[in-house]
Scaffold this motif. Structure first.
Motif, PDB file in Angstrom:
ATOM      1  N   ASP A   1       0.836  -1.200   0.000  1.00 58.12           N
ATOM      2  CA  ASP A   1       0.000   0.000   0.000  1.00 58.12           C
ATOM      3  C   ASP A   1       0.870   1.248   0.000  1.00 58.12           C
ATOM      4  O   ASP A   1       1.899   1.302   0.703  1.00 58.12           O
ATOM      5  CB  ASP A   1      -0.902   0.030   1.233  1.00 58.12           C
ATOM      6  N   THR A   2       0.454   2.249  -0.750  1.00 62.35           N
ATOM      7  CA  THR A   2       1.237   3.495  -0.780  1.00 62.35           C
ATOM      8  C   THR A   2       1.282   4.130   0.606  1.00 62.35           C
ATOM      9  O   THR A   2       2.260   4.809   0.950  1.00 62.35           O
ATOM     10  CB  THR A   2       0.659   4.489  -1.796  1.00 62.35           C
TER      11      THR A   2
ATOM     12  N   VAL B   1       1.793   2.128  -9.826  1.00 60.99           N
ATOM     13  CA  VAL B   1       0.796   2.266  -8.767  1.00 60.99           C
ATOM     14  C   VAL B   1      -0.556   1.922  -9.364  1.00 60.99           C
ATOM     15  O   VAL B   1      -0.901   2.359 -10.463  1.00 60.99           O
ATOM     16  CB  VAL B   1       0.775   3.695  -8.184  1.00 60.99           C
ATOM     17  N   ASP B   2      -1.319   1.105  -8.635  1.00 59.22           N
ATOM     18  CA  ASP B   2      -2.643   0.712  -9.106  1.00 59.22           C
ATOM     19  C   ASP B   2      -3.546   0.524  -7.891  1.00 59.22           C
ATOM     20  O   ASP B   2      -3.070   0.466  -6.748  1.00 59.22           O
ATOM     21  CB  ASP B   2      -2.560  -0.589  -9.909  1.00 59.22           C
ATOM     22  N   ILE B   3      -4.855   0.414  -8.133  1.00 55.76           N
ATOM     23  CA  ILE B   3      -5.810   0.181  -7.049  1.00 55.76           C
ATOM     24  C   ILE B   3      -5.817  -1.293  -6.699  1.00 55.76           C
ATOM     25  O   ILE B   3      -5.871  -2.158  -7.577  1.00 55.76           O
ATOM     26  CB  ILE B   3      -7.226   0.636  -7.460  1.00 55.76           C
TER      27      ILE B   3
ATOM     28  N   ARG C   1      -7.966   1.188  -2.134  1.00 57.89           N
ATOM     29  CA  ARG C   1      -6.673   1.773  -1.759  1.00 57.89           C
ATOM     30  C   ARG C   1      -5.652   1.613  -2.877  1.00 57.89           C
ATOM     31  O   ARG C   1      -5.638   0.611  -3.598  1.00 57.89           O
ATOM     32  CB  ARG C   1      -6.142   1.109  -0.487  1.00 57.89           C
ATOM     33  N   ASN C   2      -4.762   2.595  -2.984  1.00 56.00           N
ATOM     34  CA  ASN C   2      -3.678   2.515  -3.941  1.00 56.00           C
ATOM     35  C   ASN C   2      -2.542   1.671  -3.388  1.00 56.00           C
ATOM     36  O   ASN C   2      -2.222   1.729  -2.191  1.00 56.00           O
ATOM     37  CB  ASN C   2      -3.138   3.909  -4.265  1.00 56.00           C
TER      38      ASN C   2
END
Length: 347
Positions: free
Chosen positions: A240-241, A296-298, A304-305
């Protein structure tokens, strides 16, 4: 006032425009209104959200309520709100963990049902074996159920880190001590204290009383690489970012390097319970992560990214032992003075 007797609109503080709107729908008394549930009230023609709020406020002021909707969504025990996907979720728990679920995750809410039968097996939370395990059920939405089930795996993962550390890392000879500083915890959804908001590494490595490194721990069912685990490895690693940001916050505050650890955790049936086993461990440093960032993706099934990385960034525990023995901590600390790695780039 009771719903069993005839109640007129004059008996409650319902505004005239609300009375007229309800009358156009054939609702001519408060008794008629109280026979409806919220879903049925909202379905009446000409009764919009604003009018619904007006009616509900008048009922509350008169200490009255609409009928119970037998088809209303269940209330998730963890975030205490109705959820369309909430359903009964069962957990095999020891007595202590069942109490912890109620007090820490569900704000004191007791289980909807607890089995009268006790079994000899493993607790789905602490992963210890007892002869008085019982099945307990609460209503939970899908996300809260996944979170709770992941904590038991997280506890098993943390124990495995200690096991590998003691067996493969000669830290004691270097005067270093590994301490779990942010263990998995049960808590209601969305309720975090100020202390929780302070980013902490899952593990901290100390030289005496001084922190010299941190470790962010992640676990999953798949191996990180083809070496050191069981089965087909993951195609890519996701973080997760927000976890990436937490790692960078620790670095900014403590000025120590932080390493990422992935543990493969598998469950094996001990009917009717399941035990979690750590079967593989890999690690990487932040500069290697930076080099292996992909996109970066969901996250699937969530909003959440997540940052995605090539799994070739991971190394086995013996490589970290060599890293420690060759002065790797000191070199990485010096690298941080020059530049903090960029773990991901927004899409």
């Amino acid at each position: 006032m009771t719903r069993g007797c005839r109640v007129n609109f004059a008996d409650i503080s319902l505004p005239p425009r609300a009375v007229k709107a309800l009358a156009r729908c054939g609702i001519t008394s408060a008794s008629d209104l109280l026979s409806l549930n919220l879903r049925e009230l909202r379905a009446l023609p000409g009764i919009g959200p604003g009018m619904v709020d007006l009616i509900l406020t008048a009922l509350v002021q008169s200490e009255l309520s609409l009928a119970v909707d037998p088809w209303a969504p269940y209330v998730c025990a963890r975030h205490n709100e109705q959820a369309g996907d909430a359903a009964l979720a069962g957990f095999f728990l020891c007595v202590s963990c069942r109490d912890r679920y109620s007090t820490r995750a569900f704000s004191g809410k007791a289980p909807e049902w607890v089995s009268g039968e006790v079994v000899d097996g493993y607790c789905g939370h602490c992963n210890e074996r007892y002869d008085d395990i019982r099945l307990a059920q609460w209503f939970l939405c899908n996300i809260c159920e996944r979170v709770l089930r992941s904590i038991g795996r997280g506890i098993a993962s943390a124990k495995y880190v200690h096991q590998v550390w003691e067996q493969a890392i000669p830290a004691a000879a270097l005067g270093l001590t590994l301490v779990e500083t942010d263990p998995p915890q049960l808590r209601p959804r969305g309720r975090r204290t100020d202390a929780d908001r302070i980013s902490l590494p899952d593990f901290t490595l100390y030289s005496g009383s001084a922190p010299v490194a941190g470790f962010e721990l992640k676990s999953g069912k798949k191996a990180a690489t083809r070496t050191g685990g069981i089965g087909e490895p993951m195609a890519r690693f996701q973080l997760d970012t927000t976890d990436c940001d937490d790692i960078l916050a620790v670095i900014a505050r403590e000025a120590v390097p932080v390493y990422l650890i992935h543990v493969q955790v598998l469950g094996r049936a001990h009917p009717p319970t399941e035990r979690y086993y750590g079967v593989g461990l890999w690690w990487t440093d932040l500069w290697t992560m930076e080099q292996h960032f992909k996109n970066v993706d969901i996250r699937s099934r969530e909003t959440r990214n997540a940052a995605y990385f090539d799994t070739s960034m991971f190394r086995l525990p013996d490589a970290f032992a060599a890293h420690l023995g060759s002065g790797g901590l000191e070199r990485d600390r010096a690298r941080l003075v020059e530049r903090t790695p960029q773990l991901y780039r927004p899409a």
